[in-house]
Design an enzyme around this catalytic site. Structure first.
Site, PDB file in Angstrom:
ATOM      1  N   SER A   1       0.866  -1.187   0.000  1.00  0.00           N
ATOM      2  CA  SER A   1       0.000   0.000   0.000  1.00  0.00           C
ATOM      3  C   SER A   1       0.898   1.230   0.000  1.00  0.00           C
ATOM      4  O   SER A   1       2.087   1.137   0.302  1.00  0.00           O
ATOM      5  CB  SER A   1      -0.851  -0.018   1.276  1.00  0.00           C
ATOM      6  OG  SER A   1      -1.337   1.275   1.604  1.00  0.00           O
TER       7      SER A   1
ATOM      8  N   TYR B   1      -3.295  -0.966   9.854  1.00  0.00           N
ATOM      9  CA  TYR B   1      -3.170  -1.230   8.405  1.00  0.00           C
ATOM     10  C   TYR B   1      -1.796  -0.761   7.929  1.00  0.00           C
ATOM     11  O   TYR B   1      -1.091  -1.469   7.216  1.00  0.00           O
ATOM     12  CB  TYR B   1      -4.280  -0.480   7.674  1.00  0.00           C
ATOM     13  CG  TYR B   1      -4.369  -0.703   6.196  1.00  0.00           C
ATOM     14  CD1 TYR B   1      -3.587   0.037   5.298  1.00  0.00           C
ATOM     15  CD2 TYR B   1      -5.252  -1.630   5.662  1.00  0.00           C
ATOM     16  CE1 TYR B   1      -3.684  -0.146   3.939  1.00  0.00           C
ATOM     17  CE2 TYR B   1      -5.371  -1.812   4.294  1.00  0.00           C
ATOM     18  CZ  TYR B   1      -4.582  -1.060   3.433  1.00  0.00           C
ATOM     19  OH  TYR B   1      -4.692  -1.256   2.075  1.00  0.00           O
TER      20      TYR B   1
HETATM   21  C1  GCO Z   1      -7.190   4.675   3.663  1.00  0.00           C
HETATM   22  C2  GCO Z   1      -7.239   3.779   2.446  1.00  0.00           C
HETATM   23  C3  GCO Z   1      -5.838   3.417   2.009  1.00  0.00           C
HETATM   24  C4  GCO Z   1      -5.888   2.792   0.625  1.00  0.00           C
HETATM   25  C5  GCO Z   1      -4.586   2.239   0.144  1.00  0.00           C
HETATM   26  C6  GCO Z   1      -3.620   3.331  -0.189  1.00  0.00           C
HETATM   27  O1  GCO Z   1      -8.051   4.543   4.539  1.00  0.00           O
HETATM   28  O2  GCO Z   1      -6.286   5.527   3.689  1.00  0.00           O
HETATM   29  O3  GCO Z   1      -8.001   2.611   2.696  1.00  0.00           O
HETATM   30  O4  GCO Z   1      -5.287   2.550   2.957  1.00  0.00           O
HETATM   31  O5  GCO Z   1      -6.798   1.736   0.609  1.00  0.00           O
HETATM   32  O6  GCO Z   1      -4.033   1.353   1.059  1.00  0.00           O
HETATM   33  O7  GCO Z   1      -2.445   2.727  -0.704  1.00  0.00           O
END
Ligand code: GCO
Length: 255
Positions: free
Chosen positions: A146, A159
């Protein structure tokens, strides 16, 4: 078997989380490049519907229904593939969730759940795949990172940490598996138009931020990951290892 660098005929790709979203788009692209696909999802109905659509399009599609956090189910799925004579040549570790919450309000169990799904699963499934790739002397592992593999955004800490870990797990895989003919790389999608991001797309302020912050001035489409996926799945990347390719409209490259 392969007549061109990007030809995936004769190869089989397991794509986790491929009933929908980015995983489904990448799986479709790998299929169109000639690969047989093992589709994965935790929901049997959604997975079967996705596989039927692949077969309707003339592609070879197998189904491996398992939760990516269930180690026993993962092992059993690989044993079923072994028994069916289906060798996973290409693994795309795509499955993942998002949880948007400030850290001071985040329960430790929720932290653990995101890391388990988004990072540990890539290790566990990668290990099962590599145990079979190493004796064959070849294999491709494509981990889905990501923008948050390299840059943090507030309210998505678990995440971000998981995706940062994906980048370093990719390098760890390279350190141990490259000598066995396995290329492990990652793709870092930018802000893509997916169900996971729909709440952001529907938020006018966030939508404006993405369009203003991205040099390409737009959200990415899931099918725009296919080129990087086919490249990293094919002979074209046989000397590429430990890399992360950002497909982000230039967002990470520009202040
Ligand atoms: C968020 C998004 C991001 C994108 C992606 C960006 O909440 O900022 O979900 O996480 O999905 O990962 O690269």
């Amino acid at each position: 078997m392969s007549t061109t660098l990007f030809d995936l005929r004769g190869r089989t790709a397991l794509v986790t989380g491929s009933s929908r979203g980015l995983g489904n788009a990448m799986a479709r692209g790998l299929a169109e490049a000639g690969a047989a696909i093992v589709l994965n999802g935790a929901d049997p109905g959604r997975l079967s519907a996705a596989a039927a659509a692949f077969r309707d399009a003339g592609h070879t599609a197998h189904e491996a229904c398992f939760d990516v956090t269930d180690e026993a189910a993962i092992a059993a799925a690989f044993e079923r593939l072994d028994a069916a004579g289906i060798a996973v040549d290409i693994l795309v570790n795509n499955a993942g969730i998002q949880l948007r919450r400030p850290m001071v309000e985040l329960a430790t169990d929720d932290w653990r759940r995101v890391l388990e799904i988004n990072l540990t699963s890539a290790f566990v499934i990668g290990r099962e795949a590599a145990r079979r790739m190493i004796p064959r002397g070849r294999g491709k592992v494509i981990n889905i990172g990501s923008l948050t593999s390299d840059a943090a955004r507030a309210t998505v800490a678990p995440y971000t940490v998981a995706k940062g870990g994906i980048k370093m797990l990719t390098r760890a895989m390279t350190a141990e598996w490259a000598e066995h003919g396995i290329q492990a790389n990652a793709i870092g999608p930018g802000y893509m138009l997916t169900d996971m991001n729909q709440a952001l797309v529907d938020n006018p302020a966030f939508d404006a931020w993405v369009k203003g912050r991205t040099p390409s001035r737009r959200w990415g489409r899931p099918e725009e990951l296919v080129g990087a996926a086919v490249f990293l799945a094919s002979a074209a990347s046989d000397y590429v290892n430990g890399q992360i390719i950002y497909v982000d409209g230039g967002m990470l490259a520009v202040l």
